[in-house]
Write a protein that holds these residues in place. Sequence first.
Motif, PDB file in Angstrom:
ATOM      1  N   THR A 170       0.838  -1.203   0.000  1.00 18.49           N
ATOM      2  CA  THR A 170       0.000   0.000   0.000  1.00 18.49           C
ATOM      3  C   THR A 170       0.872   1.252   0.000  1.00 18.49           C
ATOM      4  O   THR A 170       2.092   1.183   0.194  1.00 18.49           O
ATOM      5  CB  THR A 170      -0.925   0.020   1.224  1.00 18.49           C
ATOM      6  OG1 THR A 170      -0.126  -0.033   2.413  1.00 18.49           O
ATOM      7  CG2 THR A 170      -1.865  -1.179   1.204  1.00 18.49           C
ATOM      8  N   TRP A 171       0.239   2.408  -0.195  1.00 21.12           N
ATOM      9  CA  TRP A 171       0.981   3.664  -0.334  1.00 21.12           C
ATOM     10  C   TRP A 171       1.818   3.989   0.899  1.00 21.12           C
ATOM     11  O   TRP A 171       2.887   4.600   0.788  1.00 21.12           O
ATOM     12  CB  TRP A 171       0.013   4.809  -0.636  1.00 21.12           C
ATOM     13  CG  TRP A 171      -0.889   5.191   0.507  1.00 21.12           C
ATOM     14  CD1 TRP A 171      -2.105   4.667   0.808  1.00 21.12           C
ATOM     15  CD2 TRP A 171      -0.623   6.196   1.497  1.00 21.12           C
ATOM     16  NE1 TRP A 171      -2.633   5.257   1.936  1.00 21.12           N
ATOM     17  CE2 TRP A 171      -1.743   6.215   2.367  1.00 21.12           C
ATOM     18  CE3 TRP A 171       0.424   7.067   1.730  1.00 21.12           C
ATOM     19  CZ2 TRP A 171      -1.833   7.080   3.460  1.00 21.12           C
ATOM     20  CZ3 TRP A 171       0.335   7.933   2.825  1.00 21.12           C
ATOM     21  CH2 TRP A 171      -0.775   7.938   3.669  1.00 21.12           C
TER      22      TRP A 171
ATOM     23  N   ARG B 264      -4.050  13.671   4.290  1.00 19.37           N
ATOM     24  CA  ARG B 264      -4.328  12.404   3.594  1.00 19.37           C
ATOM     25  C   ARG B 264      -5.359  11.559   4.352  1.00 19.37           C
ATOM     26  O   ARG B 264      -6.205  10.901   3.737  1.00 19.37           O
ATOM     27  CB  ARG B 264      -3.025  11.628   3.422  1.00 19.37           C
ATOM     28  CG  ARG B 264      -3.174  10.246   2.763  1.00 19.37           C
ATOM     29  CD  ARG B 264      -3.502  10.351   1.296  1.00 19.37           C
ATOM     30  NE  ARG B 264      -3.773   9.074   0.676  1.00 19.37           N
ATOM     31  CZ  ARG B 264      -3.004   8.494  -0.241  1.00 19.37           C
ATOM     32  NH1 ARG B 264      -1.902   9.092  -0.650  1.00 19.37           N
ATOM     33  NH2 ARG B 264      -3.335   7.338  -0.769  1.00 19.37           N
TER      34      ARG B 264
ATOM     35  N   TYR C  15     -10.150   9.085   4.106  1.00 17.30           N
ATOM     36  CA  TYR C  15     -10.753   7.847   4.599  1.00 17.30           C
ATOM     37  C   TYR C  15     -11.910   8.114   5.556  1.00 17.30           C
ATOM     38  O   TYR C  15     -12.385   7.204   6.235  1.00 17.30           O
ATOM     39  CB  TYR C  15      -9.684   6.989   5.270  1.00 17.30           C
ATOM     40  CG  TYR C  15      -8.521   6.712   4.347  1.00 17.30           C
ATOM     41  CD1 TYR C  15      -8.629   5.777   3.335  1.00 17.30           C
ATOM     42  CD2 TYR C  15      -7.332   7.435   4.459  1.00 17.30           C
ATOM     43  CE1 TYR C  15      -7.574   5.541   2.463  1.00 17.30           C
ATOM     44  CE2 TYR C  15      -6.273   7.205   3.589  1.00 17.30           C
ATOM     45  CZ  TYR C  15      -6.403   6.267   2.595  1.00 17.30           C
ATOM     46  OH  TYR C  15      -5.360   6.040   1.720  1.00 17.30           O
TER      47      TYR C  15
ATOM     48  N   LEU D 115      -2.364  -0.471  -7.690  1.00 13.20           N
ATOM     49  CA  LEU D 115      -2.298   0.382  -6.508  1.00 13.20           C
ATOM     50  C   LEU D 115      -1.248   1.478  -6.696  1.00 13.20           C
ATOM     51  O   LEU D 115      -1.462   2.627  -6.282  1.00 13.20           O
ATOM     52  CB  LEU D 115      -1.983  -0.454  -5.261  1.00 13.20           C
ATOM     53  CG  LEU D 115      -3.083  -1.413  -4.804  1.00 13.20           C
ATOM     54  CD1 LEU D 115      -2.624  -2.174  -3.570  1.00 13.20           C
ATOM     55  CD2 LEU D 115      -4.372  -0.685  -4.519  1.00 13.20           C
TER      56      LEU D 115
ATOM     57  N   SER E 293      -2.637   4.135  -9.021  1.00  8.37           N
ATOM     58  CA  SER E 293      -3.745   4.897  -8.444  1.00  8.37           C
ATOM     59  C   SER E 293      -3.327   5.668  -7.191  1.00  8.37           C
ATOM     60  O   SER E 293      -4.086   6.508  -6.694  1.00  8.37           O
ATOM     61  CB  SER E 293      -4.896   3.968  -8.111  1.00  8.37           C
ATOM     62  OG  SER E 293      -4.528   3.027  -7.109  1.00  8.37           O
TER      63      SER E 293
ATOM     64  N   ASN F  38      -2.870   4.314  -4.228  1.00  6.05           N
ATOM     65  CA  ASN F  38      -3.464   3.699  -3.021  1.00  6.05           C
ATOM     66  C   ASN F  38      -2.500   2.741  -2.347  1.00  6.05           C
ATOM     67  O   ASN F  38      -1.497   2.347  -2.895  1.00  6.05           O
ATOM     68  CB  ASN F  38      -4.737   2.954  -3.391  1.00  6.05           C
ATOM     69  CG  ASN F  38      -5.844   3.878  -3.807  1.00  6.05           C
ATOM     70  OD1 ASN F  38      -6.000   4.951  -3.220  1.00  6.05           O
ATOM     71  ND2 ASN F  38      -6.609   3.503  -4.818  1.00  6.05           N
TER      72      ASN F  38
END
Length: 497
Positions: free
Chosen positions: A57-58, A249, A253, A492, A495, A497
């Motif tokens: 993941t990022w 960031r 979420y 990912l 994008s 993510n």
Amino acid sequence: MNRRFKAEHLLLGILIIIALILRLGMALKFPNIFWADEIFQSLEPAHRLAFGNGIVTWEFRDGIRSWVLPGILAGVMRLTAWMGEGSTGYLIGVNIFLSLLSLSNILVAYVWGKKIGGTTTAFICAFICTIWFEFIYFSPKAFTEVVATHFLLPGIYLGVQKDLFITRNRLFLSGCFLGISLALRIHFIAAIAFALVYICGRDWCNKWLPMIFGILAPILIFGTVDAFTWSYPFQSFWLNIWVNLVEGRSKLYGVSPWYEYFIFLLKSWSWLSLPIVILAVIGFRRIPILGWLALIIILSHSLLAHKEYRFIYPALPMLLILAGIGTGELVLKFSRRWSSPQPKIIAIVLSLLLWTSTSVALLSRFNIYAPLNFSTFGTNLEMTHLYATANHLLALKSLSTEENVCGLGLWDINWALSGGYTYFHRDVPIYQVDKETDFKVLNSGFNYIVANLPLPSQYQNYTLEKCWQKTCIYKRPGSCKEIKEREINSVLQMSGN
């Protein structure tokens, strides 16, 4: 005295065994995902370290997470993989490891209760921490805030208890525990700063220095690990703060109002929040630091826009220990009216039964994402967190023992709720299949697909293998052709993510 000493420790040992059985039993019987971070911020990078493959993941591309916890979990995975086929063995090993760590809260509850109200209060506090549904549920989960709690409470206890052993050694050890907690979850800085001031007061030489050195020791270790695993020392600390607080960031979420954590507690504890809080207020008079720290943790996290229930997890054992102290005080006050031991035993048994029934009742309705209601019991256990994404995890765990998998498709299943390679374990590509048009492009990339929806009618070459309710595994004959640009890590990365 010797008989009483042995009896007390026998009871504590029984509680610890029960606690371990409950935590492991819950984790193994009800595999679930509370929030994707429990997989992709700890277990998935650990799997990548241990076995060479995992979804990235990022956070682990940009370097805002420490490798310390994933590194430890990777070691556990390698050491326990022999315990079962596929992903089963090391998942059991990780659950055992995390559950063992969580036992520190029971020990702290016992010894603190012993200090305040003797054996009766000690047993009640330890019993509550043993059977409380949230501790059973969260303890085997690899959340940094949960693991940090298992060090935070012992650190606080060692800091305030003056008669354990040499002051400087005790405070240095207390600082080490607090430092580990802070390094795991930098957001606890306000609570730990308060604990430092509360414990040390104005005694700079004898108290502040050993505690500060103790806190700095694990933080330096984490910073050194960052220097070797990322670009700069302490990168996972300052970059995490910069990306989430300055760049915002975390707001992507979800954003919640400041009072959201109080709503979460009401959703979790229902109307029983009232007696629990009353008992905690009674206990607050005896251990004020726990009450203040619980409040600071809740309020400091309330200032952040993005809120998740797990963020305030350390406040829960603090409140429950205080409630245990309050319960013990009421039991002792009631039992003093009679000279015979029978009323005291009856009062203790009744209090334990009430706490057990409360825990079972609240577990049956445990879903903080459901609308707020003040019911006592739930009517459908499958609507609770116990069953969240369970079918996805069972499907991927089943495939972890299939030798002929050459690629896996996820149809109507978001990768973040799939369990990743932590559960899948096969060193083959994973593809996210979101639309029917994706089948035409990606069909050659996988020979197994896990789906929440029936497959498009034109793909009759797939046969149904097994289902867990509406989640099913389908298989087609033939081999796979890797499609690198559509493999999950490539998607990912493109994008962000």
